[in-house]
Design a protein around this motif. Structure first.
Motif, PDB file in Angstrom:
ATOM      1  N   ILE A  16       0.586  -1.171   0.042  1.00 34.47           N
ATOM      2  CA  ILE A  16       0.066  -0.149  -0.059  1.00 34.47           C
ATOM      3  C   ILE A  16       0.743   1.268  -0.087  1.00 34.47           C
ATOM      4  CG2 ILE A  16      -1.831   1.297   1.360  1.00 34.47           C
ATOM      5  CD1 ILE A  16      -2.895  -1.301   2.278  1.00 34.47           C
ATOM      6  N   ALA A  17       2.018   1.282   0.912  1.00 33.30           N
ATOM      7  CA  ALA A  17       2.920   2.485   0.605  1.00 33.30           C
ATOM      8  C   ALA A  17       3.305   2.452  -0.401  1.00 33.30           C
ATOM      9  CB  ALA A  17       3.990   2.272   1.665  1.00 33.30           C
ATOM     10  N   ARG A  18       3.998   1.460  -1.070  1.00 26.44           N
ATOM     11  CA  ARG A  18       4.437   1.746  -2.297  1.00 26.44           C
ATOM     12  C   ARG A  18       3.612   2.336  -3.463  1.00 26.44           C
ATOM     13  NH1 ARG A  18       5.990  -3.677  -5.674  1.00 26.44           N
ATOM     14  NH2 ARG A  18       3.996  -4.003  -5.226  1.00 26.44           N
ATOM     15  N   SER A  19       2.315   2.002  -3.411  1.00 26.14           N
ATOM     16  CA  SER A  19       1.099   2.469  -4.067  1.00 26.14           C
ATOM     17  C   SER A  19       1.072   4.030  -4.233  1.00 26.14           C
ATOM     18  CB  SER A  19      -0.098   1.740  -4.151  1.00 26.14           C
ATOM     19  OG  SER A  19      -1.003   1.925  -3.041  1.00 26.14           O
ATOM     20  N   LEU A  20       1.354   4.384  -2.764  1.00 29.02           N
ATOM     21  CA  LEU A  20       0.887   5.956  -2.603  1.00 29.02           C
ATOM     22  C   LEU A  20       2.209   6.745  -2.984  1.00 29.02           C
ATOM     23  CD1 LEU A  20      -0.697   5.261   1.002  1.00 29.02           C
ATOM     24  CD2 LEU A  20      -1.738   5.899  -1.123  1.00 29.02           C
ATOM     25  N   ALA A  21       3.282   6.143  -2.781  1.00 29.64           N
ATOM     26  CA  ALA A  21       4.449   6.732  -2.967  1.00 29.64           C
ATOM     27  C   ALA A  21       4.634   7.798  -4.045  1.00 29.64           C
ATOM     28  CB  ALA A  21       5.564   5.901  -3.416  1.00 29.64           C
ATOM     29  N   VAL A  22       3.707   7.669  -5.237  1.00 30.80           N
ATOM     30  CA  VAL A  22       3.883   8.736  -6.335  1.00 30.80           C
ATOM     31  C   VAL A  22       2.631   9.553  -6.330  1.00 30.80           C
ATOM     32  CG1 VAL A  22       5.335   7.431  -7.804  1.00 30.80           C
ATOM     33  CG2 VAL A  22       2.955   7.107  -7.994  1.00 30.80           C
ATOM     34  N   ASN A  23       1.831   9.707  -5.108  1.00 30.67           N
ATOM     35  CA  ASN A  23       0.720  10.394  -4.837  1.00 30.67           C
ATOM     36  C   ASN A  23      -0.507  10.259  -5.931  1.00 30.67           C
ATOM     37  OD1 ASN A  23       0.016  12.066  -3.031  1.00 30.67           O
ATOM     38  ND2 ASN A  23       0.962  13.780  -3.652  1.00 30.67           N
ATOM     39  N   PRO A  24      -0.814   9.018  -5.920  1.00 27.11           N
ATOM     40  CA  PRO A  24      -1.760   8.915  -7.243  1.00 27.11           C
ATOM     41  C   PRO A  24      -3.340   9.354  -6.663  1.00 27.11           C
ATOM     42  CG  PRO A  24      -1.710   6.882  -5.777  1.00 27.11           C
ATOM     43  CD  PRO A  24      -0.681   7.652  -5.268  1.00 27.11           C
ATOM     44  N   GLU A  25      -3.958   9.295  -7.704  1.00 35.13           N
ATOM     45  CA  GLU A  25      -5.713   9.671  -7.487  1.00 35.13           C
ATOM     46  C   GLU A  25      -6.444   8.729  -7.542  1.00 35.13           C
ATOM     47  OE1 GLU A  25      -5.633  14.001  -9.822  1.00 35.13           O
ATOM     48  OE2 GLU A  25      -6.459  12.194 -10.841  1.00 35.13           O
ATOM     49  N   PHE A  26      -6.130   7.496  -8.134  1.00 36.75           N
ATOM     50  CA  PHE A  26      -6.978   6.441  -8.340  1.00 36.75           C
ATOM     51  C   PHE A  26      -6.247   5.145  -8.173  1.00 36.75           C
ATOM     52  CE2 PHE A  26      -8.597   3.245 -11.676  1.00 36.75           C
ATOM     53  CZ  PHE A  26      -9.552   2.822 -11.080  1.00 36.75           C
ATOM     54  N   ILE A  27      -6.599   4.050  -7.268  1.00 35.98           N
ATOM     55  CA  ILE A  27      -5.860   2.843  -6.988  1.00 35.98           C
ATOM     56  C   ILE A  27      -6.875   1.732  -7.043  1.00 35.98           C
ATOM     57  CG2 ILE A  27      -4.851   1.358  -5.078  1.00 35.98           C
ATOM     58  CD1 ILE A  27      -3.904   4.058  -3.935  1.00 35.98           C
ATOM     59  N   ILE A  28      -6.287   0.672  -8.066  1.00 33.74           N
ATOM     60  CA  ILE A  28      -6.977  -0.618  -8.039  1.00 33.74           C
ATOM     61  C   ILE A  28      -6.621  -1.453  -6.914  1.00 33.74           C
ATOM     62  CG2 ILE A  28      -7.618  -2.486  -9.688  1.00 33.74           C
ATOM     63  CD1 ILE A  28      -7.246  -0.522 -11.970  1.00 33.74           C
ATOM     64  N   ALA A  29      -7.428  -1.838  -6.123  1.00 30.59           N
ATOM     65  CA  ALA A  29      -7.001  -2.856  -5.051  1.00 30.59           C
ATOM     66  C   ALA A  29      -7.582  -4.159  -5.572  1.00 30.59           C
ATOM     67  CB  ALA A  29      -7.581  -2.357  -3.838  1.00 30.59           C
ATOM     68  N   ASP A  30      -6.644  -5.089  -5.991  1.00 28.81           N
ATOM     69  CA  ASP A  30      -7.075  -6.438  -6.635  1.00 28.81           C
ATOM     70  C   ASP A  30      -7.076  -7.593  -5.555  1.00 28.81           C
ATOM     71  OD1 ASP A  30      -7.573  -8.472  -8.294  1.00 28.81           O
ATOM     72  OD2 ASP A  30      -5.536  -8.621  -9.284  1.00 28.81           O
ATOM     73  N   GLU A  31      -8.004  -7.588  -4.946  1.00 31.69           N
ATOM     74  CA  GLU A  31      -8.414  -8.636  -3.780  1.00 31.69           C
ATOM     75  C   GLU A  31      -7.151  -8.410  -2.883  1.00 31.69           C
ATOM     76  OE1 GLU A  31     -10.011 -12.485  -4.291  1.00 31.69           O
ATOM     77  OE2 GLU A  31     -10.502 -12.127  -6.639  1.00 31.69           O
ATOM     78  N   PRO A  32      -7.027  -7.159  -2.187  1.00 29.10           N
ATOM     79  CA  PRO A  32      -5.732  -6.881  -1.267  1.00 29.10           C
ATOM     80  C   PRO A  32      -6.052  -7.741   0.066  1.00 29.10           C
ATOM     81  CG  PRO A  32      -7.651  -5.138  -1.259  1.00 29.10           C
ATOM     82  CD  PRO A  32      -7.842  -6.129  -2.360  1.00 29.10           C
ATOM     83  N   ILE A  33      -7.040  -8.368   0.172  1.00 30.13           N
ATOM     84  CA  ILE A  33      -7.295  -8.993   1.602  1.00 30.13           C
ATOM     85  C   ILE A  33      -7.294 -10.571   1.488  1.00 30.13           C
ATOM     86  CG2 ILE A  33      -8.156  -6.848   2.795  1.00 30.13           C
ATOM     87  CD1 ILE A  33     -10.977  -8.081   2.473  1.00 30.13           C
ATOM     88  N   ALA A  34      -7.433 -10.756   0.227  1.00 28.68           N
ATOM     89  CA  ALA A  34      -7.640 -12.516   0.063  1.00 28.68           C
ATOM     90  C   ALA A  34      -6.746 -13.450   0.728  1.00 28.68           C
ATOM     91  CB  ALA A  34      -7.770 -12.693  -1.298  1.00 28.68           C
ATOM     92  N   ALA A  35      -5.364 -12.871   0.493  1.00 28.26           N
ATOM     93  CA  ALA A  35      -3.990 -13.808   1.203  1.00 28.26           C
ATOM     94  C   ALA A  35      -4.096 -13.695   2.368  1.00 28.26           C
ATOM     95  CB  ALA A  35      -2.940 -13.407   0.318  1.00 28.26           C
ATOM     96  N   LEU A  36      -4.901 -12.652   3.336  1.00 29.16           N
ATOM     97  CA  LEU A  36      -4.255 -12.332   4.722  1.00 29.16           C
ATOM     98  C   LEU A  36      -5.387 -13.260   5.832  1.00 29.16           C
ATOM     99  CD1 LEU A  36      -4.351  -8.423   4.439  1.00 29.16           C
ATOM    100  CD2 LEU A  36      -2.357 -10.189   4.159  1.00 29.16           C
ATOM    101  N   ASP A  37      -4.999 -13.150   6.739  1.00 31.43           N
ATOM    102  CA  ASP A  37      -5.856 -13.718   8.001  1.00 31.43           C
ATOM    103  C   ASP A  37      -7.090 -12.977   8.034  1.00 31.43           C
ATOM    104  OD1 ASP A  37      -3.798 -15.844   8.421  1.00 31.43           O
ATOM    105  OD2 ASP A  37      -2.952 -14.654  10.407  1.00 31.43           O
ATOM    106  N   VAL A  38      -8.192 -13.578   8.491  1.00 31.45           N
ATOM    107  CA  VAL A  38      -9.349 -12.694   8.709  1.00 31.45           C
ATOM    108  C   VAL A  38      -9.173 -11.598   9.871  1.00 31.45           C
ATOM    109  CG1 VAL A  38     -11.636 -12.969   9.553  1.00 31.45           C
ATOM    110  CG2 VAL A  38     -10.811 -14.612   8.313  1.00 31.45           C
ATOM    111  N   SER A  39      -8.479 -11.996  10.816  1.00 30.20           N
ATOM    112  CA  SER A  39      -8.246 -10.917  11.799  1.00 30.20           C
ATOM    113  C   SER A  39      -7.404  -9.608  11.245  1.00 30.20           C
ATOM    114  CB  SER A  39      -7.448 -11.368  13.002  1.00 30.20           C
ATOM    115  OG  SER A  39      -6.062 -11.920  12.714  1.00 30.20           O
TER     116      SER A  39
END
Length: 320
Positions: free
Chosen positions: A163-186
């Motif tokens: 997420i920090a990498r995607s914000l580095a260049v100050n974008p306006e639009f972000i596509i989050a491609d299943e950003p939580i699918a590989a993470l624990d529910v908690s």
């Protein structure tokens, strides 16, 4: 109230891949808009083409047909090198698997600084480092993490680095491609809350691609439903969950658990019959007809029209 300024316009988008001698249409003639400052959720079964839509919008895949407009500018053809660089800065992606999307040979500082080296050459090396340290704190990590490597972090921490990498260049639009699918529910809720906070602080616009329908409802202003490369329904989050019109959407919504045990025990669960057809050889007419409880002869013969049935509520079904 949603902003009515269109940031992204997708018009009759198609993306086909060659599989042997056949063509696999992963995305087939879909159209939608994303308004500035909103989150559009995109849901559907695995293999329905959700991620392909995201990658085609970003030009990671070249569209087979159709247009993608960003602030009115067509991104699919004739961009100069300078324009391409500008739009790459404005549009970023958070990938599904934070392990495979981070280079294991680079430390966190190098990973996040990569975009700055290309797009912010006006900053000195020290200034770029300061930007990286600020971003790490913004996503809940510390300056001390900058010298570590991806394998030294948990899945949730790696996704924060992404997420920090995607914000580095100050974008306006972000596509989050299943950003939580590989993470624990908690951890999933923490990452989604972080995305919501960042959206408010930085006036971001999201396309949020996911399987988890309850999480999509929580983060999205509007939700679009895909089935086998086609868009079948699009409405505001509340409207879609309270009043799904397409038979496929109804089946999806019936699978979302309700926290009230009494209501949960009394409601009807819609179980879809049959398997998902092959995207290389999809059914004629309506793609969903082979599993649809309402299917009639017309469904095999005529592709249902994508139409607005109530204000802001679009659906593609002959019987709505």
């Amino acid at each position: 109230m949603l902003s009515k300024q269109k940031l992204v316009e997708v018009k009759q988008l198609e993306k086909a891949f060659k599989v042997g001698k056949k063509q696999l249409k992963a995305v087939d003639d879909i159209s939608f808009d994303i308004y500035k400052g909103e989150t559009l959720g995109l849901v559907g079964e695995s293999g329905c083409g959700k991620s392909t839509v995201g990658r085609t919008i970003l030009n990671l895949y070249q569209a087979t047909n159709g247009e993608v407009l960003y602030s009115g500018k067509n991104l699919q053809n004739g961009l100069s090198k300078q324009d391409r660089k500008y739009y790459q800065e404005k549009m970023q992606m958070i990938f599904q698997d934070p392990y495979s999307s981070l280079d294991p040979r680079m430390n966190v500082l190098e990973i996040i600084r990569e975009g700055l080296k290309i797009h912010r050459q006006d900053l000195s090396t020290e200034e770029q480092k300061e930007v990286v340290y600020d971003l790490l704190q913004l996503v809940g990590l510390s300056k001390n993490h900058a010298t570590r490597y991806p394998h030294e972090f948990s899945g949730g921490q790696r996704q924060r680095i992404g997420i920090a990498r995607s914000l580095a260049v100050n974008p306006e639009f972000i596509i989050a491609d299943e950003p939580i699918a590989a993470l624990d529910v908690s951890i999933q809720a923490q990452v989604v809350n972080l995305l919501k906070e960042l959206q408010q602080d930085r006036d971001l616009t999201y396309l949020f691609i996911a399987h988890d329908l309850s999480m999509v409802k929580y983060i999205s202003d509007r939700v679009a439903v895909m089935y086998l490369g086609k868009m079948v329904e699009l409405a505001s989050s509340e409207e879609l969950y309270d009043n799904p019109l397409h038979p496929y959407t109804k089946a999806l919504m019936s699978a979302v658990p309700i926290p009230d045990p009494k209501i949960e025990s009394e409601r009807e669960r819609i179980i879809l019959e049959g398997d998902l057809p092959s995207p290389i050889d999809p059914p004629s007419g309506c793609r969903f007809r082979t599993r649809c409880p309402l299917a009639k002869d017309i469904c095999a013969e005529v592709v249902p029209e994508w139409r607005e049935v109530q204000e802001g509520h679009h659906v593609a079904c002959h019987f709505v």
